[in-house]
Write an enzyme that holds these catalytic residues in place. Structure first.
Site, PDB file in Angstrom:
ATOM      1  CE  LYS A 163     -19.353  21.165  -9.618  1.00 56.61           C
ATOM      2  NZ  LYS A 163     -17.914  21.250  -9.880  1.00 56.61           N
ATOM      3  NE  ARG A 182     -16.134  14.799 -10.537  1.00 57.92           N
ATOM      4  CZ  ARG A 182     -17.122  15.048  -9.691  1.00 57.92           C
ATOM      5  NH1 ARG A 182     -18.015  15.975  -9.955  1.00 57.92           N
ATOM      6  NH2 ARG A 182     -17.221  14.359  -8.567  1.00 57.92           N
TER       7      ARG A 182
HETATM    8  N1  HH2 Z   1     -16.766  18.824  -8.573  1.00 55.57           N
HETATM    9  C1  HH2 Z   1     -17.174  18.110  -7.491  1.00 55.57           C
HETATM   10  C2  HH2 Z   1     -16.368  17.106  -6.966  1.00 55.57           C
HETATM   11  N2  HH2 Z   1     -15.182  16.799  -7.544  1.00 55.57           N
HETATM   12  N3  HH2 Z   1     -13.566  17.165  -9.244  1.00 55.57           N
HETATM   13  C3  HH2 Z   1     -13.154  17.851 -10.321  1.00 55.57           C
HETATM   14  N4  HH2 Z   1     -11.985  17.550 -10.913  1.00 55.57           N
HETATM   15  N5  HH2 Z   1     -13.896  18.875 -10.863  1.00 55.57           N
HETATM   16  C4  HH2 Z   1     -15.095  19.240 -10.312  1.00 55.57           C
HETATM   17  O1  HH2 Z   1     -15.719  20.205 -10.829  1.00 55.57           O
HETATM   18  C5  HH2 Z   1     -15.572  18.539  -9.159  1.00 55.57           C
HETATM   19  C6  HH2 Z   1     -14.767  17.473  -8.641  1.00 55.57           C
HETATM   20  C7  HH2 Z   1     -18.504  18.410  -6.863  1.00 55.57           C
HETATM   21  O2  HH2 Z   1     -19.527  17.661  -7.486  1.00 55.57           O
HETATM   22  P1  HH2 Z   1     -20.228  16.275  -6.922  1.00 55.57           P
HETATM   23  O3  HH2 Z   1     -19.272  15.148  -6.890  1.00 55.57           O
HETATM   24  O4  HH2 Z   1     -21.448  16.028  -7.683  1.00 55.57           O
HETATM   25  O5  HH2 Z   1     -20.680  16.624  -5.475  1.00 55.57           O
HETATM   26  P2  HH2 Z   1     -19.968  16.320  -4.095  1.00 55.57           P
HETATM   27  O6  HH2 Z   1     -18.773  17.202  -3.999  1.00 55.57           O
HETATM   28  O7  HH2 Z   1     -21.016  16.691  -3.100  1.00 55.57           O
HETATM   29  O8  HH2 Z   1     -19.595  14.885  -4.044  1.00 55.57           O
END
Ligand code: HH2
Length: 279
Positions: A219, A255
């Site tokens: 992040k 995660r």
């Molecule tokens: N962060 C993202 C997406 N889902 N779910 C939970 N529970 N906690 C988090 O911190 C979280 C999440 C964002 O990360 P990422 O999946 O890498 O990116 P994107 O939202 O672009 O798919």
């Protein structure tokens, strides 16, 4: 010689599989179903304890995705992994229809960044599905949440929100032992003024008495104390630092994108915690 210091079990590692064309951290590398399946298999081989499949990006400015599109992207993948592995599968969606389809395909966890508030029926559907649920904190909406996030005491406010959503879920019939909490790093949080205090104050979230999931991998807050020009896939060191902060605070799972490296870091952290005086 064994140590007298109680050592927490290491957090479980949740590997991220994005089936989106616009995910912030991996640029949609896994949109192709075959690529996503290959990635999921690799994360299992690298030691993932849980897989989190998502088909809608929450990146600011990311386009909306229909439930039908999410289901079409997710269900074949979940079925394919379910057929060949016993790894627990989570689905990252805010839509109850998508969660229902994913659970029917073999997912056992609904990871909802809106803490079951996106649709009026979300709480009731979660109770009906009987799966584990992750209730995440977000201030505002994905498209605008980073514009001007404001808190008096970010740790207290996030904790109060999560406790309230957990109570709402229990009142709606979700079993207490199925509930996870997540402080939502990066979701309506200033890079340094909110994300860093939340990581420093994770023990207060853990103390609410539910398993806590921490999502800090790659992040953008990581680039604040480091080199701001680094792209998301060059934030491994900072991601591991955040995972270890979570481990020290007693989170139940992290995660992450980089499963192999995170598993190694947590194994070494655990081994150090279990070591005696030596000699
Ligand atoms: N962060 C993202 C997406 N889902 N779910 C939970 N529970 N906690 C988090 O911190 C979280 C999440 C964002 O990360 P990422 O999946 O890498 O990116 P994107 O939202 O672009 O798919």
């Amino acid at each position: 010689m064994s140590s007298d210091i109680p050592t927490p079990a290491r957090p479980r590692v949740m590997g991220i599989v994005n089936v989106t064309p616009d995910s912030f951290s991996d640029g949609g590398r896994h949109l192709e179903p075959a690529a996503a399946l290959g990635h999921a298999r690799r994360l299992i081989a690298e030691g993932a304890d849980i897989l989190d499949f998502g088909a809608e990006s929450t990146r600011p400015g990311a386009g909306p995705v229909t439930a039908e599109t999410e289901i079409a992207r997710l269900v074949p993948l979940i079925e394919a992994i379910r057929a060949e592995s016993a790894v627990p599968i989570s689905v990252d969606t805010m839509k109850p229809q998508v969660a229902g389809a994913a659970v029917a395909a073999g997912a056992t966890m609904w990871n909802d960044v809106t803490a079951l508030s996106h649709a009026p029926e979300s709480l009731a559907v979660a109770a009906e599905l009987g799966c584990e649920v992750v209730l995440m904190h977000m201030q505002g909406e994905p498209g605008t949440m980073q514009a001007e996030p404001r808190y008096g005491d970010v740790v207290a406010e996030v904790g109060a929100f999560l406790a309230g959503r957990a109570a709402a879920a229990v009142a709606a019939g979700v079993a207490r032992e199925k509930i996870w909490l997540d402080p939502g790093i990066g979701f309506g949080k200033h890079m340094t003024r909110h994300n860093l205090p939340l990581l420093a104050g994770l023990r207060d979230i853990v103390a609410l008495g539910f398993p806590v999931l921490l999502g800090a991998s790659r992040k953008s807050f990581i680039s604040a104390p480091d080199d701001a020009s680094r792209p998301a896939d060059e934030r491994l060191g900072g991601s591991i630092a955040a995972a270890l902060a979570g481990a020290a605070a007693g989170v139940a799972a992290v995660r992450v994108h980089d499963v192999r490296e995170t598993v190694q870091a947590l194994r070494v952290w655990t081994a150090i915690g279990q070591a005696g005086r030596g000699g």
